[in-house]
Enzyme design. Structure first.
Site, PDB file in Angstrom:
ATOM      1  N   SER A  65     -47.937 -32.917  62.976  1.00 56.69           N
ATOM      2  CA  SER A  65     -47.336 -33.775  63.903  1.00 56.69           C
ATOM      3  C   SER A  65     -45.913 -34.105  64.295  1.00 56.69           C
ATOM      4  O   SER A  65     -45.548 -34.533  65.167  1.00 56.69           O
ATOM      5  CB  SER A  65     -48.333 -35.049  64.342  1.00 56.69           C
ATOM      6  OG  SER A  65     -49.625 -34.569  64.395  1.00 56.69           O
ATOM      7  N   HIS A  95     -58.734 -50.216  65.493  1.00 56.40           N
ATOM      8  CA  HIS A  95     -60.038 -50.217  65.021  1.00 56.40           C
ATOM      9  C   HIS A  95     -59.990 -51.424  63.859  1.00 56.40           C
ATOM     10  O   HIS A  95     -59.067 -51.310  63.057  1.00 56.40           O
ATOM     11  CB  HIS A  95     -60.546 -49.074  64.684  1.00 56.40           C
ATOM     12  CG  HIS A  95     -62.106 -49.169  64.265  1.00 56.40           C
ATOM     13  ND1 HIS A  95     -62.979 -50.000  65.194  1.00 56.40           N
ATOM     14  CD2 HIS A  95     -62.702 -48.428  63.358  1.00 56.40           C
ATOM     15  CE1 HIS A  95     -64.152 -49.456  64.654  1.00 56.40           C
ATOM     16  NE2 HIS A  95     -63.898 -48.677  63.670  1.00 56.40           N
ATOM     17  N   GLU A 118     -74.872 -30.729  82.991  1.00 54.68           N
ATOM     18  CA  GLU A 118     -74.990 -31.461  83.914  1.00 54.68           C
ATOM     19  C   GLU A 118     -74.946 -32.963  83.400  1.00 54.68           C
ATOM     20  O   GLU A 118     -74.756 -33.896  84.174  1.00 54.68           O
ATOM     21  CB  GLU A 118     -76.494 -31.249  84.427  1.00 54.68           C
ATOM     22  CG  GLU A 118     -76.508 -29.959  85.339  1.00 54.68           C
ATOM     23  CD  GLU A 118     -77.740 -29.885  86.221  1.00 54.68           C
ATOM     24  OE1 GLU A 118     -78.036 -31.155  86.982  1.00 54.68           O
ATOM     25  OE2 GLU A 118     -78.190 -29.006  86.452  1.00 54.68           O
TER      26      GLU A 118
END
Length: 333
Positions: A53, A108, A231
């Site tokens: 990163s 968290h 769906e």
């Protein structure tokens, strides 16, 4: 009624002139770092040497330094690396660089709740936990809106921890939508339970079971995929917009009757009892202990299940169908 704070309750002056380190540049890390910088904060990203990163963060216009250097420079440290790596990073890079008046923040509460990190009493310890994946936190910030968050203060050594946590939440756009006051205990336990019983564990198993039931009965896998997986987004979007009532208002009467007819036959008293057992294991720390041990032993069960799930028929069928619908922006992992 929960206590909520909004933009008018937060003031950036509480972070003025203070250096912020965002540790990690994953889903939440990139959203926090970029949004804080856009809000005018002095941000640096802390990563380990060789991180994939590193170049991404620099290309996005952020200053990137080693984790230890970021912690040494900063007065506010937001920890957004994986839960299972936090305790080690804390011991090696964070704890040696903590000074009186510093703030240690989390996205968290896992490591504080379960005692993997025990901070000194001379710092503030707080939490800003957006209720959305990081990419969505960033998207909404850029659009000028925001994601709700839960906020907590575990330790207020300075006397202004709450003002700081609200300013931070404002910096990533969360007070635009509302910051709900919680505790590290409540956030951790409800977050783990929601993931296991409903959002990830519950939904994944329900989708797989529905798909397999239709396929085993001789129906085409592609049709089963559309009915039991594809769906689902349509229904979740309705729930997201207007709750159960709006979802039922929007579907056919036949579908609504099917909801009432079948829901309690699928989610039985046995299922509800299992949910209570899951919550008991979370509250007692049994689940955390199991997950910590799993990581300490090289993740054998985790890795085996991950490989097994990738080979499921529903995954293969879904991959082919999604690539026939490029407007979905299909992603292969």
């Amino acid at each position: 009624m929960a206590t909520l704070y909004y933009d008018n309750d937060a003031d950036f002056k509480n972070l003025a002139g203070r250096k912020i380190a965002v540790l990690g540049y994953g889903s939440q890390g990139h959203a926090h770092a970029l949004s804080l910088q856009d809000s005018g904060m002095d941000v640096r990203v802390g990563l380990y040497k060789g991180s994939n990163s590193w170049e991404k963060a620099e290309a996005a216009g952020l200053r990137v330094v080693s984790t230890a250097q970021a912690c040494e420079e900063a007065e506010i440290i937001m920890v957004l690396i994986p839960d299972t790596k936090q305790a080690t990073v804390y011991k090696e890079s964070i704890e040696p660089n903590l000074r009186p008046g510093d703030t240690l923040m989390f996205g968290h509460g896992f490591n504080i709740r379960f005692g993997q990190i025990i901070p000194p009493d001379f710092i503030d310890v707080s939490m800003v936990a957006p209720k959305a994946p990081g990419h969505r936190v960033r998207e909404l910030f850029v659009e000028g809106t925001g994601t709700p968050a839960v906020v907590a203060v575990y330790q207020d050594a300075s006397g202004h921890a709450w003002q700081d946590v609200l300013a931070f939440a404002k910096g990533i756009g969360c007070t635009r939508a509302g910051a709900i006051v919680t505790t590290f205990k409540e956030e951790t336990e409800t977050d783990l339970f929601g993931e296991q019983a409903v959002l990830c564990g519950g939904v994944s198993e329900l989708v797989k079971a529905g798909f397999q039931t239709l396929v085993d009965a001789g129906y085409q896998p592609e049709v089963a995929y559309f009915e039991c997986m594809h769906e689902l987004k349509l229904i979740v979007d309705l729930l997201y917009q207007g709750g159960l009532g709006y979802m039922r208002y929007s579907i056919s009467d036949t579908a609504e009757y099917g909801d009432y007819h079948a829901g309690r036959r699928i989610i039985t008293e046995e299922t509800r009892a299992t949910m209570r057992e899951l919550l008991d294991d979370i509250q007692s720390g049994a689940y955390a202990e199991e997950w910590i041990d799993e990581n300490a032993n090289g993740r054998p069960n985790f890795n085996a299940r991950r490989a097994e799930e990738r080979d499921l028929q529903i995954e293969q069928v879904g991959k082919d169908l999604r690539h026939m619908m490029p407007w979905l922006n299909p992603v292969d992992v």
